[in-house]
Design a protein around this motif. Structure first.
Motif, PDB file in Angstrom:
ATOM      1  N   PRO A  14       0.803  -1.226   0.000  1.00 14.52           N
ATOM      2  CA  PRO A  14       0.000   0.000   0.000  1.00 14.52           C
ATOM      3  C   PRO A  14       0.839   1.280   0.000  1.00 14.52           C
ATOM      4  O   PRO A  14       0.371   2.321  -0.419  1.00 14.52           O
ATOM      5  CB  PRO A  14      -0.812  -0.085   1.284  1.00 14.52           C
ATOM      6  CG  PRO A  14      -0.760  -1.496   1.708  1.00 14.52           C
ATOM      7  CD  PRO A  14       0.501  -2.071   1.152  1.00 14.52           C
ATOM      8  N   THR A  15       2.083   1.201   0.457  1.00 15.58           N
ATOM      9  CA  THR A  15       2.918   2.397   0.540  1.00 15.58           C
ATOM     10  C   THR A  15       3.724   2.631  -0.723  1.00 15.58           C
ATOM     11  O   THR A  15       3.674   3.704  -1.318  1.00 15.58           O
ATOM     12  CB  THR A  15       3.860   2.310   1.751  1.00 15.58           C
ATOM     13  OG1 THR A  15       3.074   2.145   2.934  1.00 15.58           O
ATOM     14  CG2 THR A  15       4.712   3.550   1.892  1.00 15.58           C
ATOM     15  N   CYS A  16       4.491   1.637  -1.152  1.00 16.49           N
ATOM     16  CA  CYS A  16       5.399   1.844  -2.289  1.00 16.49           C
ATOM     17  C   CYS A  16       4.903   1.212  -3.583  1.00 16.49           C
ATOM     18  O   CYS A  16       5.429   1.505  -4.654  1.00 16.49           O
ATOM     19  CB  CYS A  16       6.790   1.300  -1.959  1.00 16.49           C
ATOM     20  SG  CYS A  16       6.889  -0.498  -1.886  1.00 16.49           S
ATOM     21  N   GLY A  17       3.921   0.322  -3.502  1.00 16.24           N
ATOM     22  CA  GLY A  17       3.387  -0.326  -4.691  1.00 16.24           C
ATOM     23  C   GLY A  17       4.194  -1.520  -5.158  1.00 16.24           C
ATOM     24  O   GLY A  17       3.827  -2.179  -6.114  1.00 16.24           O
ATOM     25  N   GLY A  18       5.305  -1.809  -4.479  1.00 11.25           N
ATOM     26  CA  GLY A  18       6.125  -2.958  -4.839  1.00 11.25           C
ATOM     27  C   GLY A  18       5.467  -4.264  -4.428  1.00 11.25           C
ATOM     28  O   GLY A  18       4.474  -4.270  -3.701  1.00 11.25           O
ATOM     29  N   ARG A  37       5.678   0.034   6.486  1.00  7.34           N
ATOM     30  CA  ARG A  37       4.691   0.001   7.566  1.00  7.34           C
ATOM     31  C   ARG A  37       4.777   1.270   8.414  1.00  7.34           C
ATOM     32  O   ARG A  37       3.764   1.874   8.755  1.00  7.34           O
ATOM     33  CB  ARG A  37       4.892  -1.231   8.433  1.00  7.34           C
ATOM     34  CG  ARG A  37       3.764  -1.458   9.421  1.00  7.34           C
ATOM     35  CD  ARG A  37       4.012  -2.683  10.227  1.00  7.34           C
ATOM     36  NE  ARG A  37       4.702  -2.225  11.434  1.00  7.34           N
ATOM     37  CZ  ARG A  37       4.953  -2.979  12.477  1.00  7.34           C
ATOM     38  NH1 ARG A  37       4.649  -4.256  12.448  1.00  7.34           N
ATOM     39  NH2 ARG A  37       5.535  -2.500  13.514  1.00  7.34           N
ATOM     40  N   GLN A  38       5.994   1.702   8.728  1.00  7.01           N
ATOM     41  CA  GLN A  38       6.197   2.900   9.543  1.00  7.01           C
ATOM     42  C   GLN A  38       5.780   4.173   8.792  1.00  7.01           C
ATOM     43  O   GLN A  38       5.242   5.097   9.392  1.00  7.01           O
ATOM     44  CB  GLN A  38       7.655   3.005   9.995  1.00  7.01           C
ATOM     45  CG  GLN A  38       8.055   1.954  10.994  1.00  7.01           C
ATOM     46  CD  GLN A  38       7.268   2.042  12.287  1.00  7.01           C
ATOM     47  OE1 GLN A  38       6.899   3.113  12.746  1.00  7.01           O
ATOM     48  NE2 GLN A  38       7.005   0.887  12.886  1.00  7.01           N
ATOM     49  N   ILE A  39       6.041   4.215   7.499  1.00  8.88           N
ATOM     50  CA  ILE A  39       5.616   5.366   6.701  1.00  8.88           C
ATOM     51  C   ILE A  39       4.095   5.491   6.750  1.00  8.88           C
ATOM     52  O   ILE A  39       3.545   6.585   6.944  1.00  8.88           O
ATOM     53  CB  ILE A  39       6.116   5.247   5.242  1.00  8.88           C
ATOM     54  CG1 ILE A  39       7.637   5.434   5.197  1.00  8.88           C
ATOM     55  CG2 ILE A  39       5.409   6.239   4.324  1.00  8.88           C
ATOM     56  CD1 ILE A  39       8.256   5.097   3.844  1.00  8.88           C
ATOM     57  N   ASP A  40       3.386   4.378   6.604  1.00  9.97           N
ATOM     58  CA  ASP A  40       1.926   4.385   6.644  1.00  9.97           C
ATOM     59  C   ASP A  40       1.428   4.818   8.018  1.00  9.97           C
ATOM     60  O   ASP A  40       0.515   5.643   8.130  1.00  9.97           O
ATOM     61  CB  ASP A  40       1.388   2.992   6.297  1.00  9.97           C
ATOM     62  CG  ASP A  40      -0.121   2.978   6.210  1.00  9.97           C
ATOM     63  OD1 ASP A  40      -0.662   3.454   5.191  1.00  9.97           O
ATOM     64  OD2 ASP A  40      -0.759   2.498   7.167  1.00  9.97           O
ATOM     65  N   LEU A  41       2.033   4.304   9.076  1.00 10.05           N
ATOM     66  CA  LEU A  41       1.632   4.679  10.431  1.00 10.05           C
ATOM     67  C   LEU A  41       1.845   6.173  10.657  1.00 10.05           C
ATOM     68  O   LEU A  41       0.995   6.856  11.231  1.00 10.05           O
ATOM     69  CB  LEU A  41       2.429   3.864  11.460  1.00 10.05           C
ATOM     70  CG  LEU A  41       2.142   4.176  12.926  1.00 10.05           C
ATOM     71  CD1 LEU A  41       0.689   3.905  13.273  1.00 10.05           C
ATOM     72  CD2 LEU A  41       3.068   3.376  13.818  1.00 10.05           C
ATOM     73  N   GLY A  42       2.974   6.691  10.177  1.00 12.71           N
ATOM     74  CA  GLY A  42       3.250   8.123  10.304  1.00 12.71           C
ATOM     75  C   GLY A  42       2.241   8.975   9.567  1.00 12.71           C
ATOM     76  O   GLY A  42       1.857  10.051  10.037  1.00 12.71           O
ATOM     77  N   ALA A  43       1.792   8.512   8.410  1.00 15.03           N
ATOM     78  CA  ALA A  43       0.796   9.255   7.639  1.00 15.03           C
ATOM     79  C   ALA A  43      -0.521   9.330   8.404  1.00 15.03           C
ATOM     80  O   ALA A  43      -1.174  10.384   8.425  1.00 15.03           O
ATOM     81  CB  ALA A  43       0.591   8.613   6.267  1.00 15.03           C
ATOM     82  N   TRP A  44      -0.919   8.235   9.043  1.00 11.39           N
ATOM     83  CA  TRP A  44      -2.142   8.262   9.851  1.00 11.39           C
ATOM     84  C   TRP A  44      -1.956   9.176  11.060  1.00 11.39           C
ATOM     85  O   TRP A  44      -2.842   9.956  11.398  1.00 11.39           O
ATOM     86  CB  TRP A  44      -2.534   6.859  10.318  1.00 11.39           C
ATOM     87  CG  TRP A  44      -3.231   6.067   9.276  1.00 11.39           C
ATOM     88  CD1 TRP A  44      -2.714   5.069   8.515  1.00 11.39           C
ATOM     89  CD2 TRP A  44      -4.599   6.197   8.859  1.00 11.39           C
ATOM     90  NE1 TRP A  44      -3.655   4.579   7.652  1.00 11.39           N
ATOM     91  CE2 TRP A  44      -4.831   5.252   7.850  1.00 11.39           C
ATOM     92  CE3 TRP A  44      -5.643   7.023   9.248  1.00 11.39           C
ATOM     93  CZ2 TRP A  44      -6.058   5.119   7.228  1.00 11.39           C
ATOM     94  CZ3 TRP A  44      -6.868   6.880   8.617  1.00 11.39           C
ATOM     95  CH2 TRP A  44      -7.065   5.944   7.620  1.00 11.39           C
TER      96      TRP A  44
END
Length: 69
Positions: A14-18, A37-44
């Motif tokens: 969901p974050t990088c599309g890879g 996972r951490q990037i997504d959590l930070g966005a929320w």
């Protein structure tokens, strides 16, 4: 003889599309890595993602009980 294991299903991260293995062997699923996972959590946490809601009703529409006319 053991039954053959099904191939791990691959889904887009969901974050990088890879490609990301969607299986119990991937502790970060559906993400491809801890970083994603951490990037997504930070966005929320920074409210980049928001759930749509209806605007609350205007107090004037229903009469504000604190207001004395």
């Amino acid at each position: 003889m053991t039954a053959p294991q099904p191939a791990a299903r691959t889904v887009p991260c969901p974050t990088c599309g890879g490609p990301s293995a969607y299986s119990p062997a991937n502790p970060y699923r559906p993400f491809c890595s801890e970083r994603c996972r951490q990037i997504d959590l930070g966005a929320w946490a920074s409210e980049e993602f928001r759930m749509p809601t209806e605007a609350p009703p205007d107090d004037a529409e229903f009469g504000d009980p604190r207001r004395q006319d």
